[in-house]
Design a protein around this motif. Structure first.
Motif, short mmCIF file in Angstrom:
data_model
loop_
_atom_site.label_atom_id
_atom_site.label_comp_id
_atom_site.label_asym_id
_atom_site.label_seq_id
_atom_site.Cartn_x
_atom_site.Cartn_y
_atom_site.Cartn_z
N LEU A 14 -31.23 -48.41 -19.80
CA LEU A 14 -32.54 -48.82 -20.30
C LEU A 14 -33.28 -47.68 -21.00
O LEU A 14 -33.78 -47.84 -22.11
N GLY A 15 -33.35 -46.52 -20.40
CA GLY A 15 -34.05 -45.39 -21.01
C GLY A 15 -33.44 -45.01 -22.34
O GLY A 15 -34.15 -44.69 -23.30
N TYR A 16 -32.12 -45.05 -22.42
CA TYR A 16 -31.42 -44.76 -23.68
C TYR A 16 -31.84 -45.76 -24.75
O TYR A 16 -32.19 -45.38 -25.86
N ARG A 17 -31.80 -47.04 -24.42
CA ARG A 17 -32.15 -48.07 -25.40
C ARG A 17 -33.59 -47.93 -25.87
O ARG A 17 -33.89 -48.14 -27.03
N GLN A 18 -34.50 -47.55 -24.98
CA GLN A 18 -35.89 -47.35 -25.37
C GLN A 18 -36.03 -46.20 -26.36
O GLN A 18 -36.76 -46.30 -27.34
N LEU A 19 -35.33 -45.10 -26.12
CA LEU A 19 -35.38 -43.96 -27.02
C LEU A 19 -34.82 -44.31 -28.39
O LEU A 19 -35.40 -43.97 -29.42
N ASP A 35 -33.53 -39.42 -35.13
CA ASP A 35 -34.81 -38.70 -35.18
C ASP A 35 -35.79 -39.41 -34.26
O ASP A 35 -36.34 -40.47 -34.59
N CYS A 36 -36.00 -38.83 -33.09
CA CYS A 36 -36.93 -39.39 -32.11
C CYS A 36 -38.37 -39.08 -32.56
O CYS A 36 -38.61 -38.05 -33.18
N PRO A 37 -39.31 -39.96 -32.23
CA PRO A 37 -40.69 -39.72 -32.67
C PRO A 37 -41.33 -38.49 -32.04
O PRO A 37 -42.20 -37.87 -32.64
N LEU A 38 -40.88 -38.10 -30.87
CA LEU A 38 -41.44 -36.94 -30.17
C LEU A 38 -40.34 -35.96 -29.80
O LEU A 38 -39.21 -36.36 -29.49
N ARG A 39 -40.68 -34.70 -29.79
CA ARG A 39 -39.72 -33.65 -29.39
C ARG A 39 -39.21 -33.89 -27.96
O ARG A 39 -38.03 -33.75 -27.69
N ASP A 40 -40.11 -34.26 -27.06
CA ASP A 40 -39.72 -34.53 -25.67
C ASP A 40 -38.72 -35.69 -25.58
O ASP A 40 -37.84 -35.68 -24.72
N ASP A 41 -38.86 -36.69 -26.45
CA ASP A 41 -37.91 -37.80 -26.48
C ASP A 41 -36.52 -37.31 -26.89
O ASP A 41 -35.51 -37.74 -26.33
N ALA A 42 -36.47 -36.42 -27.88
CA ALA A 42 -35.20 -35.87 -28.34
C ALA A 42 -34.53 -35.06 -27.23
O ALA A 42 -33.31 -35.16 -27.03
#
Length: 83
Positions: A14-19, A35-42
């Motif tokens: 689930l967390g993967y799919r959300q990212l 390209d994730c919207p936030l550095r922390d997401d990446a």
């Protein structure tokens, strides 16, 4: 959504799919760029869900490597896929 992004959303936890859902996904010269919207997401994608991403991406024969960005900044470049 492009077809590669849809394929990437087809599996993983689930967390993967959300990212992935909120990230921009493109293919350039065999390299999948997420390209994730936030550095922390990446960072989370790389540290917690890299295996999910690698397994799903390796099924797509056109992908040879993965680059992970956070808000346009490359954080993890040219992670080669095995298999």
């Amino acid at each position: 959504m492009n077809s590669i992004k849809l394929r990437l959303l087809g599996g993983g936890r689930l967390g993967y799919r959300q990212l992935i859902r909120f990230s921009t996904v493109e293919l350039a010269n065999g390299t999948l760029i997420v390209d994730c919207p936030l550095r922390d997401d990446a960072i989370a994608l790389h540290q917690q869900f890299a295996e999910d991403l690698s397994q799903i991406a390796s099924r797509l024969k056109v992908i040879q490597a993965i680059e992970i960005r956070g808000n346009g900044e490359t954080l993890y470049s040219a992670i080669q896929l095995h298999g």
